[in-house]
Write a protein that holds these residues in place. Structure first.
Motif, PDB file in Angstrom:
ATOM      1  N   GLY A 145       4.559  32.521   9.157  1.00  0.00           N
ATOM      2  CA  GLY A 145       3.253  31.919   9.368  1.00  0.00           C
ATOM      3  C   GLY A 145       2.636  31.354   8.106  1.00  0.00           C
ATOM      4  O   GLY A 145       1.418  31.297   7.968  1.00  0.00           O
TER       5      GLY A 145
ATOM      6  N   PHE B 267       2.047  28.134   5.782  1.00  0.00           N
ATOM      7  CA  PHE B 267       2.129  26.690   5.748  1.00  0.00           C
ATOM      8  C   PHE B 267       2.244  26.256   4.288  1.00  0.00           C
ATOM      9  O   PHE B 267       1.252  26.140   3.587  1.00  0.00           O
ATOM     10  CB  PHE B 267       0.883  26.097   6.406  1.00  0.00           C
ATOM     11  CG  PHE B 267       0.841  24.594   6.429  1.00  0.00           C
ATOM     12  CD1 PHE B 267      -0.336  23.920   6.186  1.00  0.00           C
ATOM     13  CD2 PHE B 267       1.973  23.853   6.701  1.00  0.00           C
ATOM     14  CE1 PHE B 267      -0.391  22.534   6.223  1.00  0.00           C
ATOM     15  CE2 PHE B 267       1.938  22.476   6.734  1.00  0.00           C
ATOM     16  CZ  PHE B 267       0.746  21.810   6.495  1.00  0.00           C
TER      17      PHE B 267
ATOM     18  N   MET C 275       1.899  33.834  -7.316  1.00  0.00           N
ATOM     19  CA  MET C 275       0.576  33.220  -7.355  1.00  0.00           C
ATOM     20  C   MET C 275       0.095  32.856  -5.964  1.00  0.00           C
ATOM     21  O   MET C 275      -1.022  33.152  -5.567  1.00  0.00           O
ATOM     22  CB  MET C 275       0.629  31.936  -8.189  1.00  0.00           C
ATOM     23  CG  MET C 275       0.856  32.149  -9.645  1.00  0.00           C
ATOM     24  SD  MET C 275       0.446  30.654 -10.537  1.00  0.00           S
ATOM     25  CE  MET C 275       2.017  29.857 -10.613  1.00  0.00           C
TER      26      MET C 275
ATOM     27  N   LYS D  74      -0.990  35.439  -3.012  1.00  0.00           N
ATOM     28  CA  LYS D  74      -2.217  36.216  -3.143  1.00  0.00           C
ATOM     29  C   LYS D  74      -3.256  35.719  -2.164  1.00  0.00           C
ATOM     30  O   LYS D  74      -4.255  36.378  -1.912  1.00  0.00           O
ATOM     31  CB  LYS D  74      -2.782  36.055  -4.560  1.00  0.00           C
ATOM     32  CG  LYS D  74      -2.132  36.940  -5.580  1.00  0.00           C
ATOM     33  CD  LYS D  74      -2.919  36.905  -6.869  1.00  0.00           C
ATOM     34  CE  LYS D  74      -2.331  37.882  -7.855  1.00  0.00           C
ATOM     35  NZ  LYS D  74      -3.293  38.208  -8.907  1.00  0.00           N
ATOM     36  N   GLN D  75      -3.044  34.518  -1.634  1.00  0.00           N
ATOM     37  CA  GLN D  75      -4.009  33.897  -0.753  1.00  0.00           C
ATOM     38  C   GLN D  75      -3.467  33.785   0.651  1.00  0.00           C
ATOM     39  O   GLN D  75      -2.276  33.926   0.882  1.00  0.00           O
ATOM     40  CB  GLN D  75      -4.339  32.486  -1.258  1.00  0.00           C
ATOM     41  CG  GLN D  75      -4.982  32.462  -2.615  1.00  0.00           C
ATOM     42  CD  GLN D  75      -6.273  33.209  -2.601  1.00  0.00           C
ATOM     43  OE1 GLN D  75      -7.009  33.172  -1.626  1.00  0.00           O
ATOM     44  NE2 GLN D  75      -6.555  33.924  -3.678  1.00  0.00           N
TER      45      GLN D  75
ATOM     46  N   THR E  63      -5.377  28.577   4.523  1.00  0.00           N
ATOM     47  CA  THR E  63      -5.685  27.307   3.882  1.00  0.00           C
ATOM     48  C   THR E  63      -5.566  27.369   2.367  1.00  0.00           C
ATOM     49  O   THR E  63      -5.016  26.451   1.755  1.00  0.00           O
ATOM     50  CB  THR E  63      -7.111  26.848   4.238  1.00  0.00           C
ATOM     51  OG1 THR E  63      -7.291  26.992   5.635  1.00  0.00           O
ATOM     52  CG2 THR E  63      -7.318  25.419   3.837  1.00  0.00           C
ATOM     53  N   ALA E  64      -6.045  28.441   1.748  1.00  0.00           N
ATOM     54  CA  ALA E  64      -5.934  28.535   0.283  1.00  0.00           C
ATOM     55  C   ALA E  64      -4.480  28.534  -0.130  1.00  0.00           C
ATOM     56  O   ALA E  64      -4.107  27.928  -1.137  1.00  0.00           O
ATOM     57  CB  ALA E  64      -6.619  29.786  -0.219  1.00  0.00           C
TER      58      ALA E  64
ATOM     59  N   MET F 194      -3.271  25.050  -0.062  1.00  0.00           N
ATOM     60  CA  MET F 194      -3.812  24.293  -1.183  1.00  0.00           C
ATOM     61  C   MET F 194      -3.093  24.615  -2.479  1.00  0.00           C
ATOM     62  O   MET F 194      -2.807  23.733  -3.284  1.00  0.00           O
ATOM     63  CB  MET F 194      -5.315  24.574  -1.337  1.00  0.00           C
ATOM     64  CG  MET F 194      -6.151  24.021  -0.227  1.00  0.00           C
ATOM     65  SD  MET F 194      -6.161  22.232  -0.241  1.00  0.00           S
ATOM     66  CE  MET F 194      -5.012  21.896   1.065  1.00  0.00           C
ATOM     67  N   ILE F 195      -2.826  25.894  -2.677  1.00  0.00           N
ATOM     68  CA  ILE F 195      -2.182  26.238  -3.937  1.00  0.00           C
ATOM     69  C   ILE F 195      -0.760  25.691  -3.958  1.00  0.00           C
ATOM     70  O   ILE F 195      -0.272  25.232  -5.007  1.00  0.00           O
ATOM     71  CB  ILE F 195      -2.249  27.767  -4.189  1.00  0.00           C
ATOM     72  CG1 ILE F 195      -2.118  28.065  -5.662  1.00  0.00           C
ATOM     73  CG2 ILE F 195      -1.204  28.525  -3.447  1.00  0.00           C
ATOM     74  CD1 ILE F 195      -2.395  29.516  -6.002  1.00  0.00           C
TER      75      ILE F 195
ATOM     76  N   ASP G 283       2.134  46.366   2.859  1.00  0.00           N
ATOM     77  CA  ASP G 283       1.236  45.431   2.199  1.00  0.00           C
ATOM     78  C   ASP G 283       1.708  44.035   2.595  1.00  0.00           C
ATOM     79  O   ASP G 283       2.755  43.575   2.111  1.00  0.00           O
ATOM     80  CB  ASP G 283       1.309  45.614   0.688  1.00  0.00           C
ATOM     81  CG  ASP G 283       0.283  44.762  -0.043  1.00  0.00           C
ATOM     82  OD1 ASP G 283       0.135  44.927  -1.249  1.00  0.00           O
ATOM     83  OD2 ASP G 283      -0.381  43.931   0.620  1.00  0.00           O
TER      84      ASP G 283
ATOM     85  N   VAL H 195       3.011  41.635  -0.068  1.00  0.00           N
ATOM     86  CA  VAL H 195       4.358  41.857  -0.608  1.00  0.00           C
ATOM     87  C   VAL H 195       5.394  41.279   0.344  1.00  0.00           C
ATOM     88  O   VAL H 195       6.369  40.658  -0.091  1.00  0.00           O
ATOM     89  CB  VAL H 195       4.612  43.359  -0.845  1.00  0.00           C
ATOM     90  CG1 VAL H 195       6.037  43.594  -1.294  1.00  0.00           C
ATOM     91  CG2 VAL H 195       3.643  43.893  -1.873  1.00  0.00           C
TER      92      VAL H 195
END
Lengths: 420, 249, 315
Positions: free
Chosen positions: A59, A61, A113, A116-117, A120-121, A124-125, A214, A217
């Motif tokens: 899931g 994107f 990196m 962690k989000q 949508t974030a 974006m990253i 988690d 992870v």
């Protein structure tokens, strides 16, 4: 269960044998076009499947998948050059694994990196990562060779089977072997705790947390592993084309991966394979005929997002309960009734797009629209009226037929739902 | 004896709004503890605080003596606390069997393994099947969980909550939306699977509550107004007022 | 010194242009949870439409007509596209707007061709506004600042001081409640989306002759706008504003800085030599890596401060 293995065996057999169906006996060589297209298919299958590890299975994107494919390619070029120098005595057959490890390494760094989000974030990253890497590849000469890219020679004469990979057919079989290996690896992953928890995290992030996992992870590991497989694909890409430029990690390729996975279907493991084969076929074929290839793909994509989010393989699988009930035949007529209006709609749309395209772009390029050997005057009213007419008539008729089809479908699946 | 769960002066505000205003609670191990109260009292928020879904504003929460109020949910779960949700929270695209198996994975030590194939784990699969039968869902084994009926999904949810072997179970309105027969079945299931564990339950169905509970806590406007055995709670004036309005005399 | 002031002004102009695009993008995201990938594509369409319209009736009518057309296009996209996809989930919405980018790109190419358009600054505004240390500051840039400042003011006014703005703000977080109060929430969403496209079109009108009007416009502008939105914090207009100005300044100033990290280290006695990737990284002048900076900054901020500068919600 055993029918599935039969299908797989058949597909593998076809993949192995198909180059020989296009063998030019007179000149003792394979069709360059076919080998090239088949090799590209293999690469795209790996790209699309590894992308689906993220989109369909976890899931996630992601918009930077080509980054890992590209890094695998760049790394492979350097590895091959080192092998050519004599400083890397590894057989060619094993080299793609090194490319894979390069992809894995970068995916670990970026994955830490990005994961962690959420949602949508995360997208974006990954967009930022993709642009960052593509721009860097254009800028820096050292590893990336700047705008010109980096080149290599694949005839390193290090092989387990004594092959020199000079001919396209040998490269194709190398690609095929690795594609099968990678596919098997990715499939195996879905049967492990990580694979299952990736699915679980996709379905319900919070629930996974309350089971001791988690979810971050889980996603991080899934992201990293998908980078491994993408890197393998990139390595094979480098071997095939012997040159890698920033296109190999730019966003159009990431978009391509998304397209193939989505159109093929993200809910079935083999969906992206279907998507990759189809899109490569269409790309090789249709793009030769038309400049507006991207419009058709874009419209197909959007149509699927709205009407068929499960993709082609999802649609095929939806027939399964009907097939099991032995009612598949009852769909024949409804399907046939869809064909003509559907065809009219498609032809009308294609006609319109092509006419428009030739009016502006084609005219500038001095091309003329030719259909079945007849030159078509793009300024005359007739082709336009025919196209628009076909579009409108086909469209309205199709809506009517689609409603009828839907009713038939509902009636065939009704008792199944009652049982549920 | 250390309390299984203890809350000490717990406050929770969302922005300027105070939801939990200084809650003190001690739940003994093996106790069957029900939390009741009018809507908006903060019962689910309390659950969310205990299970780590939201951080507390101030105070302390401890599980078997160890502080858990700063921990993320998965850590709390690993320490032995598990919860269900008010709105059914399952993996709707996975099969019923897979849902249960996933719930077992961590406690069986599988961690993030991407090398052990699940189909070969005999003990794991047998346990999942056993749970399946215990929950009366054996006929629905391979159906995607999202296609189950509401009551079946609730049963699955309960099953997933206790699968991991947690010693403290939090159930958030497990019988919400159920008919009388379904409620009876659910309660029988809950009683059976929480044998020997500490059970903390939010419920609106008073029959269920007074039947099951060893201790009842009444929460009104984020504060505990009484906490004790059912008879004591039933007789308490403040509770009667909260539920029935102020009485004459 | 003169370079500094001129760059400052240019950075402001560019930053305000970015803000015009980013502001409503962040609003739309706040409200509908969908990040419109095609926002920069509408910007491009605005520029092209302005070009065509201004060829017939002049620049100033185009300033009104082109944005309105873009608004209508936006309304159409929302009503016939987004609304249908909404029930398939957030990712489906993202995919939908993503697919739109391809289609709009190609449609623009088909309608106007692949070459850049000769979209010029209108003669009325084509004069130097003032002269600073020998360099001219074009009046058109002043005009751009005027329009973008006006838009900023209008947005603030709309949201904070009008009833519509109140409804929009409420629908931002509690659409169901707003609907229960009798407001047509889908209509609110369509209006906001169309409004965002209208302003993107307006940005295109004024930006099209500041930059070049060509089919690659959307690809050039798009990623930067997303960086701004994420950097400023999804849902925060103030953060968006600050981020736009920062990004505008960075991109403008980076081009004039000819120093590299190695230049910084040299006075410390550390000389960089050799021919490796590391030395290349350290000796590349900032001017050359200007294009990289926004993305590097976005990645960093998402690492350390996921809400962005002033975000109201975790993205």
């Amino acid at each position: 269960m055993s029918t599935r293995w039969l299908w797989i065996a058949a597909i593998v057999l076809v993949a192995v044998a198909i180059p020989w169906c296009f063998y030019d006996v007179a000149h003792h060589r394979h069709s360059g076009f076919m080998i090239s297209m088949l090799s590209q298919m293999g690469l795209m299958v790996i790209l699309a499947l590894s992308y689906n590890m993220l989109l369909g299975q976890a899931g996630l994107f992601s918009l930077c998948h080509a980054t890992f494919f590209g890094i695998g390619g760049y790394a492979m070029v350097h590895f091959l050059n080192a092998a050519g120098d004599g400083s890397l005595p590894l057989p060619m057959e094993v080299m793609p694994l090194l490319a894979g490890l390069s992809g894995l390494g970068l995916a670990i760094v970026f994955g830490y990196m990005a994961t962690k989000q959420r949602a949508t974030a995360f997208a974006m990253i990954t967009l930022g990562i993709s642009e960052l890497m593509a721009t860097a590849a254009l800028m820096f000469h050292h590893f990336f060779g700047g705008e010109g890219g980096v080149t290599t020679n694949r005839m390193i004469d290090q092989s387990l089977f004594g092959l020199n990979y000079a001919s396209g057919i040998q490269v194709y079989y190398l690609i095929l072997a690795w594609t099968l290996l990678a596919t098997a690896g990715m499939y195996y992953l879905t049967l492990t705790p990580l694979g299952r928890m990736a699915n679980a995290t996709r379905d319900n992030f919070e629930r996974a947390q309350f089971m001791g996992y988690d979810p971050r992870v889980v996603r991080f590991l899934q992201f990293s592993l998908s980078g491994l497989f993408a890197g393998i694909g990139g390595g094979l890409y480098a071997i095939t084309y012997e040159i890698v430029t920033f296109d190999a990690l730019a966003s159009p390729l990431s978009a391509n991966a998304l397209l193939m996975a989505y159109i093929g279907g993200t809910t079935v493991f083999g969906g992206p394979v279907l998507g990759a084969v189809l899109i490569t076929l269409l790309q090789s074929g249709v793009s030769l005929l038309s400049n507006s290839w991207l419009v058709y793909v874009g419209v197909l994509f959007i149509a699927m997002v709205i009407f068929a989010p499960a993709g082609l393989s999802g649609m095929i699988r939806a027939h399964e309960p009907i097939r099991q009930a032995g009612r598949l035949k009852r769909l024949t007529v409804p399907y046939l009734r869809l064909v003509i209006p559907g065809l009219a709609l498609v032809l009308g749309f294609v006609g319109l797009v092509e006419l428009m395209s030739f009016l502006t772009i084609g005219a500038a390029q001095g091309k003329r629209l030719v259909l079945f050997g007849h030159a078509i005057d793009v300024h005359a009213a007739l082709p336009w009226t025919v196209s628009i007419g076909a579009l409108l008539i086909g469209g309205t008729w199709l809506r009517f037929e689609a409603a009828h089809f839907h009713r038939v479908w509902e009636s065939l699946t009704a008792d199944r739902r009652e049982q549920a | 004896m250390t309390a299984a769960v203890s809350l000490r002066d717990v406050h929770k505000s969302f922005g300027a709004t105070q939801i939990i205003r200084g809650v003190n609670l001690e739940i003994a191990p093996g106790e069957r503890h029900c939390i009741i109260g009018p809507n908006g009292a903060g019962k689910t928020t309390l659950f969310n605080l205990i299970s780590g879904r939201f951080p507390i504003t101030s105070g302390e929460i401890a599980l078997n003596g160890a502080r858990i109020d700063q921990l993320p949910p998965h850590r709390i779960n690993r320490l032995g606390l598990s919860r269900s949700f008010q709105i059914t929270s399952i993996f709707h695209r996975l099969s019923v069997f897979e849902n249960l198996r996933c719930a077992l994975l961590w406690s069986r030590g599988y961690r993030y393994s991407f090398w052990s194939p699940l189909w070969r784990q005999k003990a794991l699969n047998e346990h999942a099947d056993f749970l399946l039968h215990d929950l009366n869902l054996a006929t629905r084994r391979d159906i995607p969980a999202g296609l189950l009926s509401y009551a079946e999904q609730r049963a699955l949810e309960i099953g997933m909550t206790i699968a991991g072997g947690a010693s403290v179970i939090l159930l958030d309105e497990p019988t919400a939306g159920m008919s009388n027969t379904e409620t009876d079945h659910a309660m029988a299931l809950i009683r059976r699977v929480t044998q020997g564990k500490t059970l903390l339950m939010v419920e609106h169905d008073m029959k269920v509550v007074f039947d099951l509970a060893d201790t009842i806590t009444v929460l009104v406007y984020g504060q505990v107004i009484v906490s004790g055995p059912p008879a004591e709670v039933r007789a308490n004036r403040a509770v009667q007022e909260a539920y029935l309005g102020a009485l004459e005399g | 010194m003169e370079i500094f002031i001129i760059s400052l002004l240019n950075g402001l102009v560019y930053g305000m242009l970015l803000f015009m695009l980013a502001s409503w993008l962040t609003l739309i995201f706040s409200m509908m949870g969908v990040l419109n990938f095609a926002h920069a594509s509408i910007y491009m369409v605005g520029a092209y439409l302005a070009f065509t319209v201004s060829r017939f009736v002049g620049f100033f009518p185009a300033l009104i007509v082109a944005p309105i057309l873009c608004g209508l296009i936006g309304a159409a996209i929302e009503v016939w596209g987004l609304r249908r996809v909404h029930h398939n989930g957030h990712i489906a919405e993202l995919l939908f707007t993503f697919g739109l980018v391809f289609i709009v790109q190609r449609l623009v190419q088909m309608t106007w061709g692949m070459l850049p358009m000769a979209y010029r600054v209108p003669p009325l505004l084509d004069f130097p506004l003032f002269n600073l240390y020998g360099a001219n500051f074009p009046a058109y840039r002043g005009f751009m600042l005027l329009i973008s400042a006006g838009m900023l003011f209008f947005t603030w006014l709309l949201l904070k001081k009008t009833r519509i703005g109140l409804i929009i703000q409420a629908a931002l977080t509690h659409p169901a409640m707003v609907s229960a109060l009798g407001h047509n929430v889908p209509m609110v969403f369509t209006t906001v989306f169309a409004g965002g496209c209208l302003l993107a079109g307006l940005a295109g009108v004024i930006g099209g002759n500041y930059q070049t009007t060509e089919p690659g416009m959307a690809d050039a502008m798009g990623p930067i706008v997303f960086v701004v939105v994420v950097f400023g914090g999804l849902g925060s207009l103030a953060g968006c504003f600050i981020a736009s100005i920062i990004m505008g300044m960075i991109q403008t100033f980076a081009v004039v800085i000819d120093y590299s990290v190695a230049d910084l280290l040299r006075p410390l006695g550390l000389a960089i030599s050799g021919d490796t990737l590391l030395t290349e990284l350290l000796t590349v002048p900032v001017a050359r890596i200007g294009a990289l900076l926004p993305f590097a900054m976005m990645v960093l901020i998402l690492l350390f401060r996921p809400r962005g500068l002033m975000g109201t919600r975790d993205t």
